[in-house]
Design a protein around this motif. Sequence first.
Motif, PDB file in Angstrom:
ATOM      1  N   ALA A  44      -6.109 106.238 -73.314  1.00  0.00           N
ATOM      2  CA  ALA A  44      -6.936 107.368 -72.875  1.00  0.00           C
ATOM      3  C   ALA A  44      -8.368 107.283 -73.392  1.00  0.00           C
ATOM      4  O   ALA A  44      -9.241 108.024 -72.930  1.00  0.00           O
ATOM      5  CB  ALA A  44      -6.297 108.682 -73.338  1.00  0.00           C
ATOM      6  N   ASP A  45      -8.618 106.377 -74.337  1.00  0.00           N
ATOM      7  CA  ASP A  45      -9.967 106.236 -74.896  1.00  0.00           C
ATOM      8  C   ASP A  45     -10.878 105.640 -73.827  1.00  0.00           C
ATOM      9  O   ASP A  45     -10.665 104.510 -73.362  1.00  0.00           O
ATOM     10  CB  ASP A  45      -9.926 105.316 -76.121  1.00  0.00           C
ATOM     11  CG  ASP A  45     -11.257 105.268 -76.869  1.00  0.00           C
ATOM     12  OD1 ASP A  45     -12.285 105.670 -76.289  1.00  0.00           O
ATOM     13  OD2 ASP A  45     -11.254 104.805 -78.022  1.00  0.00           O
ATOM     14  N   GLU A  46     -11.909 106.366 -73.438  1.00  0.00           N
ATOM     15  CA  GLU A  46     -12.775 105.921 -72.348  1.00  0.00           C
ATOM     16  C   GLU A  46     -13.920 105.034 -72.816  1.00  0.00           C
ATOM     17  O   GLU A  46     -14.639 104.472 -71.989  1.00  0.00           O
ATOM     18  CB  GLU A  46     -13.331 107.133 -71.594  1.00  0.00           C
ATOM     19  CG  GLU A  46     -12.260 107.964 -70.903  1.00  0.00           C
ATOM     20  CD  GLU A  46     -12.833 109.145 -70.148  1.00  0.00           C
ATOM     21  OE1 GLU A  46     -14.063 109.359 -70.223  1.00  0.00           O
ATOM     22  OE2 GLU A  46     -12.051 109.842 -69.470  1.00  0.00           O
ATOM     23  N   HIS A  47     -14.108 104.916 -74.120  1.00  0.00           N
ATOM     24  CA  HIS A  47     -15.200 104.054 -74.586  1.00  0.00           C
ATOM     25  C   HIS A  47     -14.808 103.337 -75.881  1.00  0.00           C
ATOM     26  O   HIS A  47     -15.374 103.592 -76.943  1.00  0.00           O
ATOM     27  CB  HIS A  47     -16.499 104.839 -74.767  1.00  0.00           C
ATOM     28  CG  HIS A  47     -16.343 106.143 -75.494  1.00  0.00           C
ATOM     29  ND1 HIS A  47     -16.335 106.235 -76.865  1.00  0.00           N
ATOM     30  CD2 HIS A  47     -16.181 107.395 -75.019  1.00  0.00           C
ATOM     31  CE1 HIS A  47     -16.175 107.499 -77.220  1.00  0.00           C
ATOM     32  NE2 HIS A  47     -16.084 108.219 -76.116  1.00  0.00           N
ATOM     33  N   PRO A  48     -13.849 102.397 -75.790  1.00  0.00           N
ATOM     34  CA  PRO A  48     -13.575 101.557 -76.955  1.00  0.00           C
ATOM     35  C   PRO A  48     -14.781 100.678 -77.252  1.00  0.00           C
ATOM     36  O   PRO A  48     -15.681 100.521 -76.423  1.00  0.00           O
ATOM     37  CB  PRO A  48     -12.374 100.719 -76.497  1.00  0.00           C
ATOM     38  CG  PRO A  48     -12.476 100.703 -75.012  1.00  0.00           C
ATOM     39  CD  PRO A  48     -13.042 102.020 -74.614  1.00  0.00           C
ATOM     40  N   ASP A  49     -14.802 100.092 -78.430  1.00  0.00           N
ATOM     41  CA  ASP A  49     -15.930  99.248 -78.810  1.00  0.00           C
ATOM     42  C   ASP A  49     -15.973  97.947 -78.010  1.00  0.00           C
ATOM     43  O   ASP A  49     -17.045  97.407 -77.758  1.00  0.00           O
ATOM     44  CB  ASP A  49     -15.861  98.926 -80.307  1.00  0.00           C
ATOM     45  CG  ASP A  49     -15.972 100.186 -81.153  1.00  0.00           C
ATOM     46  OD1 ASP A  49     -16.918 100.958 -80.928  1.00  0.00           O
ATOM     47  OD2 ASP A  49     -15.107 100.397 -82.013  1.00  0.00           O
ATOM     48  N   VAL A  50     -14.804  97.435 -77.649  1.00  0.00           N
ATOM     49  CA  VAL A  50     -14.724  96.186 -76.875  1.00  0.00           C
ATOM     50  C   VAL A  50     -13.725  96.379 -75.736  1.00  0.00           C
ATOM     51  O   VAL A  50     -12.602  96.845 -75.963  1.00  0.00           O
ATOM     52  CB  VAL A  50     -14.279  94.996 -77.755  1.00  0.00           C
ATOM     53  CG1 VAL A  50     -14.067  93.740 -76.907  1.00  0.00           C
ATOM     54  CG2 VAL A  50     -15.298  94.727 -78.853  1.00  0.00           C
ATOM     55  N   VAL A  51     -14.126  96.039 -74.516  1.00  0.00           N
ATOM     56  CA  VAL A  51     -13.223  96.000 -73.367  1.00  0.00           C
ATOM     57  C   VAL A  51     -13.161  94.559 -72.883  1.00  0.00           C
ATOM     58  O   VAL A  51     -14.197  93.947 -72.603  1.00  0.00           O
ATOM     59  CB  VAL A  51     -13.698  96.915 -72.224  1.00  0.00           C
ATOM     60  CG1 VAL A  51     -12.750  96.794 -71.021  1.00  0.00           C
ATOM     61  CG2 VAL A  51     -13.769  98.363 -72.683  1.00  0.00           C
ATOM     62  N   VAL A  52     -11.950  94.010 -72.806  1.00  0.00           N
ATOM     63  CA  VAL A  52     -11.752  92.636 -72.344  1.00  0.00           C
ATOM     64  C   VAL A  52     -11.034  92.682 -71.004  1.00  0.00           C
ATOM     65  O   VAL A  52      -9.950  93.262 -70.891  1.00  0.00           O
ATOM     66  CB  VAL A  52     -10.923  91.814 -73.352  1.00  0.00           C
ATOM     67  CG1 VAL A  52     -10.802  90.367 -72.866  1.00  0.00           C
ATOM     68  CG2 VAL A  52     -11.537  91.869 -74.737  1.00  0.00           C
ATOM     69  N   PHE A  53     -11.617  92.079 -69.991  1.00  0.00           N
ATOM     70  CA  PHE A  53     -10.972  91.922 -68.689  1.00  0.00           C
ATOM     71  C   PHE A  53     -10.358  90.525 -68.633  1.00  0.00           C
ATOM     72  O   PHE A  53     -11.078  89.522 -68.713  1.00  0.00           O
ATOM     73  CB  PHE A  53     -11.973  92.087 -67.546  1.00  0.00           C
ATOM     74  CG  PHE A  53     -12.483  93.490 -67.367  1.00  0.00           C
ATOM     75  CD1 PHE A  53     -11.785  94.409 -66.597  1.00  0.00           C
ATOM     76  CD2 PHE A  53     -13.657  93.898 -67.973  1.00  0.00           C
ATOM     77  CE1 PHE A  53     -12.244  95.704 -66.439  1.00  0.00           C
ATOM     78  CE2 PHE A  53     -14.134  95.188 -67.817  1.00  0.00           C
ATOM     79  CZ  PHE A  53     -13.418  96.098 -67.040  1.00  0.00           C
ATOM     80  N   ASN A  54      -9.035  90.454 -68.504  1.00  0.00           N
ATOM     81  CA  ASN A  54      -8.344  89.173 -68.346  1.00  0.00           C
ATOM     82  C   ASN A  54      -8.023  89.026 -66.866  1.00  0.00           C
ATOM     83  O   ASN A  54      -7.111  89.671 -66.359  1.00  0.00           O
ATOM     84  CB  ASN A  54      -7.080  89.137 -69.201  1.00  0.00           C
ATOM     85  CG  ASN A  54      -6.458  87.764 -69.247  1.00  0.00           C
ATOM     86  OD1 ASN A  54      -7.069  86.779 -68.837  1.00  0.00           O
ATOM     87  ND2 ASN A  54      -5.228  87.672 -69.728  1.00  0.00           N
ATOM     88  N   THR A  55      -8.779  88.196 -66.165  1.00  0.00           N
ATOM     89  CA  THR A  55      -8.829  88.250 -64.713  1.00  0.00           C
ATOM     90  C   THR A  55      -7.941  87.223 -64.030  1.00  0.00           C
ATOM     91  O   THR A  55      -7.505  86.237 -64.617  1.00  0.00           O
ATOM     92  CB  THR A  55     -10.268  88.016 -64.231  1.00  0.00           C
ATOM     93  OG1 THR A  55     -10.669  86.691 -64.607  1.00  0.00           O
ATOM     94  CG2 THR A  55     -11.220  89.034 -64.833  1.00  0.00           C
ATOM     95  N   CYS A  56      -7.736  87.473 -62.742  1.00  0.00           N
ATOM     96  CA  CYS A  56      -6.965  86.608 -61.847  1.00  0.00           C
ATOM     97  C   CYS A  56      -7.881  86.206 -60.705  1.00  0.00           C
ATOM     98  O   CYS A  56      -8.739  86.984 -60.284  1.00  0.00           O
ATOM     99  CB  CYS A  56      -5.753  87.382 -61.334  1.00  0.00           C
ATOM    100  SG  CYS A  56      -4.812  86.538 -60.047  1.00  0.00           S
TER     101      CYS A  56
END
Length: 499
Positions: A44-56
């Motif tokens: 639910a945290d909308e602004h973590p310090d790091v967002v990682v997208f692991n993509t396809c």
Amino acid sequence: MTTAAAGSPRTYQVRTYGCQMNVHDSERISGLLEQAGYVRAPEADEHPDVVVFNTCAVRENADNRLYGNLGHLRPVKDRHPGMQIAVGGCLAQKDRGDIVRKAPWVDVVFGTHNIGSLPVLLERARHNTAAEVEILESLEVFPSTLPTRRESTYAGWVSISVGCNNTCTFCIVPSLRGKEKDRRPGDILSEVRALVDEGVLEVTLLGQNVNSYGVEFGDRYAFGKLLRACGDIDGLERVRFTSPHPKDFTDDVIAAMAETPNVCHSLHMPLQSGSDDVLRAMRRSYRSEKYLGIIEKVRAAMPDAAITTDIIVGFPGETEADFARTLDVVREARFSSAFTFQYSKRPGTPAATMDGQLPKQVVQERYERLIAAVEEITWAENKRLVGETVEVLVAVGEGRKDERTGRMSGRARDGRLVHFDAGSFAGQIRPGDIVHTTVTYAAPHHLNADGEPLSHRRTRAGDAAEAGRSPRTPGVLLGLPTIGAPAAAPAPVGGCAAH
């Protein structure tokens, strides 16, 4: 300046798209970040310090999805200086520096071959206040040597190989994951034992093509031997694997499945098409007769085997006769489930530029007919199990309606999804526990067991779930240096902006 309060650890979220390989890679990404001192942020945290997208990268609209999500994050990042965005995985391996060009607020881009670099790249981007793009052309270190934050207390992925030596014309995976690299059997078994020591009951051996395992060290029977070796591990109750390739399927693997008690009688073997002409155009080096012959041998050795598959509809040049042959093979194979896909162009694959691209409406109509045929068969196969006793490994998140129906859910040994009534065991059954119950109703995609369970066995996996623990395997580190907690960021000297 960072989004974390002074003295607080930085938080992270990993957002995963794609196949089981990506899901397992995300466990490694989480393990790396936590080893480096980061803490997972609540969903639910909308602004973590790091967002990682692991993509396809295998679907036609994969890039649209990524850039749409990156666009939604841009104003969030603008409001939270110090937030970082990282993009990894197959799409990152393919698009490389284009990602930063299209989305300059991204801080880090890393590929499929250098997951282990992520914490260092994040720190370097913070220090230099500039984007870091690092894409390697070959594997830096086998991913399973990296620390892993497992998502399940009762089941775990174990990679036996990465990459693929096949050249299917619809698939971009070999160019993004590279040639097949095999782990040594001893390293695999060490990881399996480490998971079992943590309470895990079920492992899935994972590879782009598990049947070719051993090609690097010259043993074409290595996979069957590995299955048998898993049978000697005390406390390991279920062994699965995905995905095998029909061209490399050998009789010794069938024998190992049948003769090793903890190897489940479930087999996921992609068909892709029942037409030999289409298989040839796909560069799938088997034909429908060989495919059906493997199934016949599997069922002769294991009459209770549940066989699932992948099928692509609408491949370039597919005729109505080709499609009819696919329906014929589906009816003859009698799959317990099938993952069905409408063909979509994968940029960079030979099939994307082939003649005979089919109109969307033709593909859609065939797809609907395939779905109807598959569901007719899977429903009939499931109905045969009404009245049978099944062993269920209780799971989390498998039953989307469980809260409303009052049921619990899990997987039978053959991989089928079972929703069951806990009866007098209500409140006692935990995820990871084992229940024996009787099937009372069958649907095309699941079984119901609405009577009193015959038995409930508490397990170490259930104990771990109850205590809120999940396995964290360090991997076979082979001298890989550990990474300390992130240093405090330097005072900003200008603008800053990280599948």
